[in-house]
Scaffold this motif. Structure first.
Motif, PDB file in Angstrom:
ATOM      1  N   UNK A 279     -26.899  27.314 -14.317  1.00  0.00           N
ATOM      2  CA  UNK A 279     -25.430  27.362 -14.173  1.00  0.00           C
ATOM      3  C   UNK A 279     -24.799  26.061 -14.672  1.00  0.00           C
ATOM      4  N   UNK A 280     -25.568  24.979 -14.647  1.00  0.00           N
ATOM      5  CA  UNK A 280     -25.044  23.729 -15.220  1.00  0.00           C
ATOM      6  C   UNK A 280     -25.039  23.833 -16.741  1.00  0.00           C
ATOM      7  N   UNK A 284     -21.793  28.094 -16.008  1.00  0.00           N
ATOM      8  CA  UNK A 284     -21.569  29.418 -15.435  1.00  0.00           C
ATOM      9  C   UNK A 284     -20.716  29.314 -14.166  1.00  0.00           C
ATOM     10  N   UNK A 286     -20.063  31.305 -10.798  1.00  0.00           N
ATOM     11  CA  UNK A 286     -20.679  32.325  -9.948  1.00  0.00           C
ATOM     12  C   UNK A 286     -19.768  32.438  -8.735  1.00  0.00           C
ATOM     13  N   UNK A 288     -18.523  34.613  -5.280  1.00  0.00           N
ATOM     14  CA  UNK A 288     -18.628  35.687  -4.312  1.00  0.00           C
ATOM     15  C   UNK A 288     -17.244  36.217  -3.972  1.00  0.00           C
TER      16      UNK A 288
ATOM     17  N   UNK B 258     -21.250  22.361  -9.547  1.00  0.00           N
ATOM     18  CA  UNK B 258     -22.666  22.111  -9.794  1.00  0.00           C
ATOM     19  C   UNK B 258     -22.774  21.145 -10.971  1.00  0.00           C
ATOM     20  N   UNK B 279     -22.554  33.169  -0.484  1.00  0.00           N
ATOM     21  CA  UNK B 279     -21.414  33.069  -1.418  1.00  0.00           C
ATOM     22  C   UNK B 279     -20.557  34.331  -1.361  1.00  0.00           C
ATOM     23  N   UNK B 283     -16.987  33.957   0.245  1.00  0.00           N
ATOM     24  CA  UNK B 283     -16.156  33.986  -0.981  1.00  0.00           C
ATOM     25  C   UNK B 283     -16.224  32.644  -1.697  1.00  0.00           C
ATOM     26  N   UNK B 284     -17.410  32.167  -1.913  1.00  0.00           N
ATOM     27  CA  UNK B 284     -17.592  30.836  -2.499  1.00  0.00           C
ATOM     28  C   UNK B 284     -17.584  30.922  -4.026  1.00  0.00           C
ATOM     29  N   UNK B 285     -16.949  29.958  -4.639  1.00  0.00           N
ATOM     30  CA  UNK B 285     -17.039  29.805  -6.092  1.00  0.00           C
ATOM     31  C   UNK B 285     -17.984  28.648  -6.383  1.00  0.00           C
ATOM     32  N   UNK B 286     -19.006  28.947  -7.164  1.00  0.00           N
ATOM     33  CA  UNK B 286     -20.024  27.958  -7.510  1.00  0.00           C
ATOM     34  C   UNK B 286     -19.960  27.833  -9.026  1.00  0.00           C
ATOM     35  N   UNK B 287     -19.678  26.633  -9.509  1.00  0.00           N
ATOM     36  CA  UNK B 287     -19.418  26.542 -10.946  1.00  0.00           C
ATOM     37  C   UNK B 287     -20.136  25.353 -11.557  1.00  0.00           C
ATOM     38  N   UNK B 288     -20.938  25.644 -12.565  1.00  0.00           N
ATOM     39  CA  UNK B 288     -21.603  24.584 -13.301  1.00  0.00           C
ATOM     40  C   UNK B 288     -20.668  24.009 -14.345  1.00  0.00           C
TER      41      UNK B 288
END
Lengths: 350, 350
Positions: A279-280, A284, A286, A288, B258, B279, B283-288
């Motif tokens: 994702x880094x 990306x 991602x 939820x 990230x 997530x 409702x988590x946003x995880x972003x690289x």
């Protein structure tokens, strides 16, 4: 107020959670209970009494069958000894609520029982369009459809020509995501767990490619075969190994809408996902999401989707179990992929 | 054009990658080579010759020391037998490029060597402000600072009063993220790998809380102790077990930027992350993200950060190894957490 046939009470079969479930749920985890329900709303109450016509079987219900988990804010556990509940389509039998009257059709959360006494809330919707199958309001025109719509348009940020992968693609949500992506002009691939489902994806829902994940030795290789240039959008319904393989195939600036992780719900310990560092490198996003956050867009969704249904440009496959007595096996079958299309239960005819 | 001291050539010590690295890098993976460099740009060339003053040690360099990995688009592998390269601060010795002249100071990618002959590109920046330590352009005012700035403001979507967790918080990026979050009015907690670093976090950088992850039996419990109501923003520098613990503590609508996963770079198989299903529920946003995508904002960043530095409201701790001959041990020390603050190498004085 009047009651159906003038009867004041009726027997009410219910599906009860025996105890918190660990691992795969079994039919014996759900037991039946015959009780009696008063079909009239007490004077002064704003409740409504509904007759349940269709009940929806959804993967998230497994989370509610487990012990209460404080990290799963969404998924309040069912109470052992009480009826489970979920989305359903129901007919109003009696109403003390000013917005509802006898004969109204609604969809929203109800108990797994023949009749429910409920306090309407903003996630109970009155059904206006009845020229489409009423059962669609358990899926295509209900929670699952709204999930596909919100997830695809609000989370995936799709653009024409992008590549889209959908897992559990013939399920309640996936089949609509794929069709929405085709309408958007995307290249769409789906995975499913049987050749019959793969056939549906390609020949009924118009996916460009599809594969049976159970017959692939190497999910990474399967994805590389279908996506020479990588994946712009992944609509995640399964988690675990599939997510790991997808992470290796994401394109730069790709997006993953995390809708569900059905492969994980029955595991005592969740599988580890190893390829998150991608994702880094691939930048990306991602994300939820939970459909209830988007219910304010429900009527916009209906205005969008109903014309496509009427024109036959969006289709929907349902797997209908007959009678509440077949509800437990239908729900449990979902976790073994027995359903072909949206799993629901026909409890009663109008 | 003139050359320093009129010499046309100089000896040029270089740091060479012996072979692709697996597992933790060792000092013997990097070898020295003495070669000769022409200090004058050939007539007609648009290259520049620079003398390297400071070199930056950064975690991402480990990825480049491994075998080429097609899934890591960012991280083109170093070539065995050739000098490794990274960010540095350099002085122009001779220039065939119209935008550069002898005496200019620049920062950007250069070889790990005393002199480099480079073709300037858009990620080589001329240094304008010299009233701050020149070494800052390897970190606070260079790639690491820009990473903190872009990651925090562009990816984390911070709001006043939110709760922020930073891992590897005393490192090159983390120490600035924490200070930016305090400027924004957030509650900020950092983790680091020694009590000395924890002390820095609390007493020098103004973090509200900090903990030594090596002394915590249970990272989830440590986070719960510091974040009673959960985490709005996680600035991820380490991956693995810390990410798993953070996922259990995210608040609704939380964001995870990230930036890096240093705990994973030396592992032959990446640790699995088990709690990704949160997530969905939260409702988590995880972003690289990768800093080079944001270099167009570099001068905006400088305008923002330099006044804070001049006023003493942003501070920065550096760990300076003296001489290129100490470069390999400094770089490798990074993966054992030996550095306190931003690790760099002073190669030459102006």
């Amino acid at each position: 107020m009047a009651t159906t046939g003038g009867e004041a009470t009726a027997t009410n079969k219910q599906v009860i959670l025996r105890d918190y479930v660990t691992g795969f749920p079994k039919e014996s985890d759900l037991i039946f209970n015959d009780t009696t329900v008063d079909l009239r709303v007490p004077a002064g109450s704003k409740k409504i009494v509904v007759k349940n016509l269709f009940l929806s079987c959804d993967p998230y219900m497994r989370i509610r069958m487990g012990k209460p988990d404080p990290t799963a804010a969404l998924a309040q556990a069912y109470n052992p000894g009480e009826p489970i509940y979920g989305f359903g389509v129901s007919e109003v039998i009696d109403s003390g609520h000013p917005d509802y009257e006898k004969g109204d059709l609604i969809w929203g959360i109800v108990g797994w029982e023949e009749y429910s006494v409920i306090t309407p809330n903003p996630s109970h919707f009155k059904i206006q369009h009845t020229d489409v199958p009423l059962s669609y309001y358990t899926g295509l025109l209900g929670m699952a459809g709204m999930t596909a719509y919100a997830g695809f348009y609000e989370i995936c940020s799709p653009k024409k020509g992008e590549t889209v992968f959908v897992s559990a693609a013939s399920g309640a949500v996936g089949q609509l995501v794929g069709q929405l992506a085709k309408i958007m002009g995307c290249y769409v691939v789906g995975s499913a767990g049987s050749n019959e489902k793969v056939d549906l994806l390609k020949n009924k829902f118009g996916f460009d490619e599809a594969f049976n994940y159970k017959e692939e030795q190497d999910l990474n290789a399967a994805l590389k075969r279908c996506f020479r240039e990588g994946i712009d959008i992944y609509f995640e319904n399964v988690g675990g190994k599939m997510l790991d393989a997808v992470l290796l195939n994401m394109k730069l600036q790709g997006r993953i809408a995390v809708c569900g992780m059905i492969s994980q719900y029955n595991l005592e310990e969740q599988e580890g996902v190893h390829n998150l560092a991608t994702v880094i490198y691939k930048r990306v996003r991602m994300q939820g999401f939970v459909v209830s956050d988007y219910f304010d867009k429900y009527f916009k969704f209906l205005d969008f989707v109903i014309p496509y249904i009427r024109e036959g440009k969006i289709t929907y496959v349902e797997d209908v179990a007959q009678g509440l007595e077949n509800g437990p096996s239908a729900l449990i079958g979902l976790f073994h992929g027995k359903n072909v299309g949206k799993q629901l239960i026909a409890v009663a005819r109008e």
